[in-house]
Write a protein that holds these residues in place. Structure first.
Motif, PDB file in Angstrom:
ATOM      1  N   LEU A  38       0.827  -1.203   0.000  1.00 10.58           N
ATOM      2  CA  LEU A  38       0.000   0.000   0.000  1.00 10.58           C
ATOM      3  C   LEU A  38       0.860   1.252   0.000  1.00 10.58           C
ATOM      4  CD1 LEU A  38      -2.722   1.454   0.193  1.00 10.58           C
ATOM      5  CD2 LEU A  38      -2.582   1.226   2.689  1.00 10.58           C
ATOM      6  N   THR A  42       0.486   4.325  -2.630  1.00 11.57           N
ATOM      7  CA  THR A  42       0.154   5.702  -2.264  1.00 11.57           C
ATOM      8  C   THR A  42       1.188   6.683  -2.812  1.00 11.57           C
ATOM      9  OG1 THR A  42       1.307   5.514  -0.132  1.00 11.57           O
ATOM     10  CG2 THR A  42      -1.049   5.010  -0.168  1.00 11.57           C
ATOM     11  N   TRP A  57      -1.990  -2.951  -6.368  1.00 11.54           N
ATOM     12  CA  TRP A  57      -2.904  -2.728  -5.242  1.00 11.54           C
ATOM     13  C   TRP A  57      -4.360  -2.779  -5.708  1.00 11.54           C
ATOM     14  CZ3 TRP A  57      -6.842   0.312  -3.513  1.00 11.54           C
ATOM     15  CH2 TRP A  57      -7.151   0.202  -2.151  1.00 11.54           C
ATOM     16  N   ALA A 312      -3.419  -2.000   7.028  1.00  8.62           N
ATOM     17  CA  ALA A 312      -3.698  -1.730   5.617  1.00  8.62           C
ATOM     18  C   ALA A 312      -4.443  -2.886   4.964  1.00  8.62           C
ATOM     19  CB  ALA A 312      -2.393  -1.452   4.865  1.00  8.62           C
ATOM     20  N   TRP A 335      -4.334   6.704   3.107  1.00 14.07           N
ATOM     21  CA  TRP A 335      -3.860   7.357   1.885  1.00 14.07           C
ATOM     22  C   TRP A 335      -3.504   8.819   2.159  1.00 14.07           C
ATOM     23  CZ3 TRP A 335      -3.384   5.531  -3.280  1.00 14.07           C
ATOM     24  CH2 TRP A 335      -3.690   4.177  -3.446  1.00 14.07           C
TER      25      TRP A 335
END
Length: 364
Positions: A38, A42, A57, A312, A335
Motif C-alpha cells: 500500500l 500511495t 494494489w 492496511a 492514503w
C-alpha cells in the motif's frame, strides 16, 4: 471430506489453525511475488506516476471485493455477522488511526503485512520494525496505551448493523458491491496496461486479493458448522501480531485459532516466494537516522492500527471488501496520512540541482 467432518474429527481450533496456515501461505507467496504494498501505491498516487504498484494494489483490492461479494451472493458468507459490521464502531478511531497508520508506513517504508513479508526475505530493518509494531499493538490493546485508544475511540461512535454497512446505507446490496469491484478491476486493467504487462503483477495481485476472500470463506464455514461460538474473521495483521507476541511472552498462551496458523503461513509463503524469485538478501540499517525513523513509524502504525480497527490489509482490504464504513474511513485516512508524511518528511530531500538525476520512489 466436509468441514463438519473435519471439525468433528479434529476440533474447531485445529481446523481454524490449518485454514489460517493455508490462507497465510497463499497470501505470503502471492504478495511477495507481486510486491504488493500500500505504501508504494500511495506514493505513485501522490506523485502522479500511476504505474505498476498502484495497479497491483487495485488488482488485489478489486479481487478481494469481487471474491467476497460472490461468496455473499452464493450464500457462503454473511457480512452482517462480522465484527466490522455488527459491533459498535468508532469513526474517530478509524479516521485518526488511519492517518497515523499511513504516516507510520511511510516512515517504515512498508505497512504491517509488507514488513512481515520483507522479514522473511532477509530484511532486518523490517524485522525490527515488525517487532516494535507488535509490541505497540499489544500495548494499545491492553497495555499502557489502551486508555488513549479507548478515549479517542469514544469521541465519535456508530452503532453496529446497517449503520456500519456502506452498501445498506446507499441502498445497494451484494450486486452493487460486485459492480463496484468490477469497476475497480477495470481501473486496475487501465493502469496495468499503462505500466506494462507482468505475469506476477497479475497472478500475484489477484491471488493476494483472493486470499483475503478465502479467509472470510473459511472462518465463516467453520462458524456455520460448529456447535461452539466461532468468530467470523478476515485477514489482518495487527491483532495476530499482538496475539503472537503474547503467545511468546505470556502463560497461558492465547488459544489456538485462525491467527495461530495465519501469521507463520504468511512468513513461510513469503520465504517460498523469495526462493522462487531469488530475492533473499540480508539488509540492515545504514545509519542512526534510519533506525529512529523506522522505530517511530512502527510505533505510529501499531497504535494507529489498533485505533482504526485494523492495518492496511485488515481494515483497508479485508474490511473494505465487506464495505464496512469504518474500514473505508480508515483506508482513506491511510492514503491521506501517507501523502502528508511523504510531503513533509521525504519531499524536501528530493530537491535536486539541474546536474542531478531526479530520484524515484521505490518499494523496498
Amino acid at each position: 471430506m466436509t468441514i463438519a467432518t473435519l471439525i468433528e474429527n479434529n476440533g474447531e481450533k485445529y481446523v481454524l489453525a490449518v485454514s489460517g496456515l493455508m490462507v497465510g501461505l497463499m497470501f505470503g507467496f502471492f504478495a511477495q511475488r507481486s510486491k504488493f504494498c500500500l505504501r508504494a501505491a500511495t506514493l505513485e498516487f501522490w506523485h502522479r506516476s500511476y504505474g505498476e504498484k498502484i495497479s497491483v494494489w487495485l488488482l488485489t483490492f478489486s479481487s478481494a471485493v469481487i471474491g467476497v461479494q460472490v461468496l455473499i451472493l452464493m450464500g457462503h458468507m454473511d457480512s452482517a455477522v462480522t465484527r466490522q459490521i455488527s459491533a459498535t464502531g468508532s469513526l474517530s478511531g478509524a479516521i485518526l488511526g488511519g492517518l497515523l497508520f499511513g504516516s507510520g508506513m511511510i516512515l517504515t517504508r512498508g505497512c504491517a503485512s509488507r514488513l512481515l513479508i520483507l522479514s522473511a526475505n532477509g530484511n532486518l530493518r523490517a524485522l525490527l520494525s515488525g517487532l516494535i509494531f507488535a509490541v505497540t499493538a499489544q500495548a494499545s490493546l491492553g497495555g499502557v496505551l489502551a486508555p488513549w485508544r479507548e478515549t479517542i475511540s469514544g469521541w465519535w461512535t456508530v452503532d453496529g448493523g446497517q449503520s456500519r454497512d456502506l452498501l445498506a446505507l446507499v441502498g445497494l446490496g451484494p450486486w452493487g458491491g460486485l459492480v463496484f469491484g468490477l469497476i475497480w478491476c477495470a481501473a486496475a486493467l487501465y493502469f496495468s496496461l499503462r505500466s506494462g504487462w507482468g505475469l506476477w503483477k497479475w497472478v500475484g495481485g489477484i491471488g493476494t486479493g483472493l486470499a483475503v476472500a478465502a479467509a472470510w470463506a473459511m472462518t465463516y464455514a467453520v462458524s456455520k458448522n460448529s456447535f461452539e461460538v466461532v468468530s467470523v474473521q478476515g485477514l489482518t495483521f495487527s491483532g495476530p501480531s499482538a496475539e503472537w507476541l503474547m503467545r511468546v511472552l505470556a502463560s497461558p498462551a492465547p488459544e489456538i485459532g485462525f491467527n495461530f496458523g495465519m501469521l507463520p503461513g504468511v512468513f513461510l509463503g513469503s520465504m517460498v516466494g523469495a526462493w522462487v524469485g531469488k530475492d533473499f538478501v540480508l539488509e540492515g540499517f545504514k545509519d542512526g537516522y534510519s533506525m529512529r525513523r523506522y522505530i517511530a513509524g512502527a510505533i505510529l502504525m501499531g497504535f494507529g492500527a489498533m485505533l482504526a480497527g485494523g492495518c492496511a490489509v485488515g481494515a483497508g482490504i479485508t474490511g473494505g471488501a465487506i464495505f464496512a464504513l469504518t474500514a473505508w474511513l480508515a483506508l482513506a485516512g491511510m492514503w491521506v496520512g501517507a501523502g502528508i508524511t511523504d510531503r513533509l518528511v521525504d519531499s524536501p530531500a528530493q530537491v535536486v540541482t539541474s546536474t542531478q538525476p531526479t530520484p524515484t520512489h521505490k518499494a523496498p
